[in-house]
Design an enzyme around this catalytic site. Structure first.
Site, PDB file in Angstrom:
ATOM      1  N   GLY A 288       1.525  -5.959   4.569  1.00 18.06           N
ATOM      2  CA  GLY A 288       1.180  -4.537   4.644  1.00 18.06           C
ATOM      3  C   GLY A 288       0.008  -4.232   3.730  1.00 18.06           C
ATOM      4  O   GLY A 288      -0.837  -5.096   3.469  1.00 18.06           O
TER       5      GLY A 288
ATOM      6  N   LYS B 218      11.266  11.896  -8.084  1.00 15.68           N
ATOM      7  CA  LYS B 218      11.102  11.353  -6.735  1.00 15.68           C
ATOM      8  C   LYS B 218      11.713  12.350  -5.768  1.00 15.68           C
ATOM      9  O   LYS B 218      12.598  13.133  -6.149  1.00 15.68           O
ATOM     10  CB  LYS B 218      11.845  10.018  -6.650  1.00 15.68           C
ATOM     11  CG  LYS B 218      11.392   9.114  -5.539  1.00 15.68           C
ATOM     12  CD  LYS B 218      10.275   8.176  -5.945  1.00 15.68           C
ATOM     13  CE  LYS B 218       9.843   7.306  -4.791  1.00 15.68           C
ATOM     14  NZ  LYS B 218       8.770   6.390  -5.150  1.00 15.68           N
TER      15      LYS B 218
HETATM   16  P1  NAD Z   1       3.600  -1.370   3.953  1.00 13.67           P
HETATM   17  O1  NAD Z   1       4.567  -0.662   4.817  1.00 13.67           O
HETATM   18  O2  NAD Z   1       2.139  -1.211   4.207  1.00 13.67           O
HETATM   19  O3  NAD Z   1       3.893  -2.966   4.007  1.00 13.67           O
HETATM   20  C1  NAD Z   1       5.161  -3.528   4.051  1.00 13.67           C
HETATM   21  C2  NAD Z   1       5.094  -4.702   5.026  1.00 13.67           C
HETATM   22  O4  NAD Z   1       6.306  -5.446   4.931  1.00 13.67           O
HETATM   23  C3  NAD Z   1       4.955  -4.277   6.496  1.00 13.67           C
HETATM   24  O5  NAD Z   1       3.865  -4.951   7.078  1.00 13.67           O
HETATM   25  C4  NAD Z   1       6.281  -4.687   7.102  1.00 13.67           C
HETATM   26  O6  NAD Z   1       6.159  -5.064   8.455  1.00 13.67           O
HETATM   27  C5  NAD Z   1       6.657  -5.869   6.244  1.00 13.67           C
HETATM   28  N1  NAD Z   1       8.068  -6.235   6.261  1.00 13.67           N
HETATM   29  C6  NAD Z   1       9.157  -5.439   6.341  1.00 13.67           C
HETATM   30  N2  NAD Z   1      10.277  -6.181   6.303  1.00 13.67           N
HETATM   31  C7  NAD Z   1       9.874  -7.481   6.188  1.00 13.67           C
HETATM   32  C8  NAD Z   1      10.557  -8.715   6.088  1.00 13.67           C
HETATM   33  N3  NAD Z   1      11.892  -8.779   6.111  1.00 13.67           N
HETATM   34  N4  NAD Z   1       9.830  -9.853   5.980  1.00 13.67           N
HETATM   35  C9  NAD Z   1       8.483  -9.795   5.950  1.00 13.67           C
HETATM   36  N5  NAD Z   1       7.781  -8.655   6.028  1.00 13.67           N
HETATM   37  C10 NAD Z   1       8.474  -7.519   6.162  1.00 13.67           C
HETATM   38  O7  NAD Z   1       3.963  -1.004   2.459  1.00 13.67           O
HETATM   39  P2  NAD Z   1       3.083  -1.181   1.139  1.00 13.67           P
HETATM   40  O8  NAD Z   1       2.410   0.092   0.821  1.00 13.67           O
HETATM   41  O9  NAD Z   1       2.256  -2.429   1.269  1.00 13.67           O
HETATM   42  O10 NAD Z   1       4.220  -1.386   0.055  1.00 13.67           O
HETATM   43  C11 NAD Z   1       4.909  -2.628  -0.040  1.00 13.67           C
HETATM   44  C12 NAD Z   1       5.990  -2.521  -1.099  1.00 13.67           C
HETATM   45  O11 NAD Z   1       5.407  -2.192  -2.357  1.00 13.67           O
HETATM   46  C13 NAD Z   1       7.039  -1.420  -0.844  1.00 13.67           C
HETATM   47  O12 NAD Z   1       8.277  -1.865  -1.332  1.00 13.67           O
HETATM   48  C14 NAD Z   1       6.549  -0.264  -1.681  1.00 13.67           C
HETATM   49  O13 NAD Z   1       7.599   0.604  -2.052  1.00 13.67           O
HETATM   50  C15 NAD Z   1       5.980  -0.994  -2.873  1.00 13.67           C
HETATM   51  N6  NAD Z   1       4.946  -0.247  -3.595  1.00 13.67           N
HETATM   52  C16 NAD Z   1       3.821   0.126  -2.954  1.00 13.67           C
HETATM   53  C17 NAD Z   1       2.834   0.812  -3.648  1.00 13.67           C
HETATM   54  C18 NAD Z   1       1.541   1.213  -2.977  1.00 13.67           C
HETATM   55  O14 NAD Z   1       0.600   1.581  -3.686  1.00 13.67           O
HETATM   56  N7  NAD Z   1       1.449   1.152  -1.664  1.00 13.67           N
HETATM   57  C19 NAD Z   1       3.015   1.126  -5.006  1.00 13.67           C
HETATM   58  C20 NAD Z   1       4.184   0.707  -5.657  1.00 13.67           C
HETATM   59  C21 NAD Z   1       5.151   0.012  -4.924  1.00 13.67           C
END
Ligand code: NAD
Length: 388
Positions: free
Chosen positions: A215, A113
């Protein structure tokens, strides 16, 4: 502390390899500069690379945790860390998590990472990304990067200008594009497997599911849940995110402060990490936790056990959110095929059931059971090959 049984009848977990993971990650103290080797030794990291460039303001750290299964792979996160110690701690934890995730997903890559210290909205630009790409290139393929928090496919394009060791580039450039739909599919598979265990059926019709975070992952997950007739609740801290979901999906909006004690069958954390903690777990009335966020357990040992004691089935995050890394892995292999990726991601259902059964049989948490499964694979493959 995880208990390791040498007479484990399932054959999952044993021996010295597992020693390095035996200490569950706690809400750890900061890593002081003079303790860097100690911290690397505690989690058994191979390499930590500090990258600095005065002209672009780049300050980045690349962590290579374990390359037994292949070159290290994991995204780059840009974050305005309060201190260098916090950045080091984060990159060490995240890279270790990638070793487990890549192993349990059955991929031939190790864990790595990178973090860039700074405010992405103010400091990130083409020059900084390209300078970072040159540093990645110097590792000669020991570390492959991709997107993580505050990094976009556009940033990957810039990095690609300086190195071939990058994935998650746009489809128009021959890459695999946004991994979120695949991540969401894996989370959905993990949720269904958990439901099968708890309810005797994996049908989610009429199940009350709370998706925290509208998200990328959360929204695609809601799509699957709507199709199956689940009663979906959603929460986000930004109105525009909620508006987008409401327009295209059937959901009930819940205030962020009311998520944990809401009337729900399944809680799906899809926002930030550490939402399973001292404060929130006692409020949970659900039967299952299954979501996409990374590092959901604030303290792996303590909070994993707390969920178990409350009779809540926890689908381990690093297992069920591994669809995204599977997606970029096939891009890295150079023979990307979406159908193949989805078929492999579907296996999360079977592995999740195996993990839950193993945890029950051995009276350990599901998190620990998943760790043992991942480590068993590293141990077995380690016998036939040297680290990358
Ligand atoms: P993203 O930024 O698109 O979505 C996250 C959402 O959470 C945002 O809309 C944000 O406003 C909201 N948020 C933040 N704090 C909040 C709270 N306290 N209450 C409610 N909503 C809140 O990110 P993503 O790509 O959808 O990823 C989401 C999670 O999954 C992250 O932890 C990321 O590390 C993990 N993840 C993502 C992927 C991927 O393919 N995108 C892969 C593995 C893990």
């Amino acid at each position: 502390m995880c208990t390791q049984k040498d007479d484990d009848p399932s054959g999952i977990g044993s021996t010295e390899t597992i020693r390095i993971f035996n200490d569950m990650i706690e809400t750890t103290p900061q890593v002081k500069n003079e303790q860097i080797f100690e911290a690397m030794s505690d989690m058994d990291h191979e390499q930590l690379v500090f990258c600095h460039d005065e002209s672009t303001g780049l300050r980045a750290i690349i962590a290579i945790h374990n390359t037994t299964l292949g070159p290290a792979m994991g995204g780059t996160r840009m974050w305005n860390y309060a201190s260098e110690a916090e950045a080091i701690k984060d990159v060490l934890r995240l890279s270790r998590g990638m070793t487990l995730k890549n192993a349990i997903a059955g991929l031939n890559i190790g864990g790595g990472k990178a973090v860039i210290i700074g405010d992405a909205r103010k400091q990130k630009n083409e020059a900084m990304m390209r300078r970072f790409g040159r540093f990645v290139d110097t590792l000669g393929g020991r570390y492959w990067t991709a997107e993580d928090v505050n990094m976009s496919t556009r940033d990957m394009e810039y990095i690609r200008m300086e190195t071939a060791y990058v994935t998650g580039i746009p489809e128009s450039m021959g890459g695999s594009g946004d991994p979120s739909p695949v991540t969401a599919y894996g989370v959905y598979m993990g949720m269904k497997a958990s439901a099968k265990k708890v309810y005797g059926t994996d049908n989610l019709k009429d199940k009350k599911v709370m998706v925290q975070g509208a998200g990328n992952v959360g929204t695609y997950l809601i799509g699957y849940l709507n199709k199956e007739g689940a009663k979906v609740m959603v929460s986000d801290i930004f109105e525009d995110k909620l508006d987008r979901v409401i327009k295209s999906h059937t959901v009930t909006v819940v205030d962020p402060a009311e998520v944990y004690d809401a009337d729900m069958d399944i809680y799906a954390p899809c926002a930030l990490g550490a939402t399973l903690n001292d404060e929130t777990i006692p409020q949970l009335k659900c039967a299952i936790v299954a979501g996409g966020a990374n590092n959901q357990l604030d303290n792996e040992g303590k909070h994993g056990n707390q969920l178990k004691e409350q009779g809540i089935v926890y689908a381990p995050d690093f297992l069920i959110n591994s669809g995204g890394i599977t997606n970029v892995y096939y891009e890295q292999q150079g023979n990307y095929n979406r159908e193949r990726v989805m078929t492999q991601t579907e296996l999360i259902y079977d592995v999740c059931l195996e993990v839950i059964n193993h945890s029950e049989k051995n009276n350990i948490t599901t998190h620990e059971a998943a760790m043992q499964l991942a480590l068993k694979r590293i141990e077995m493959i380690g016998k036939v090959k040297l680290p990358y």
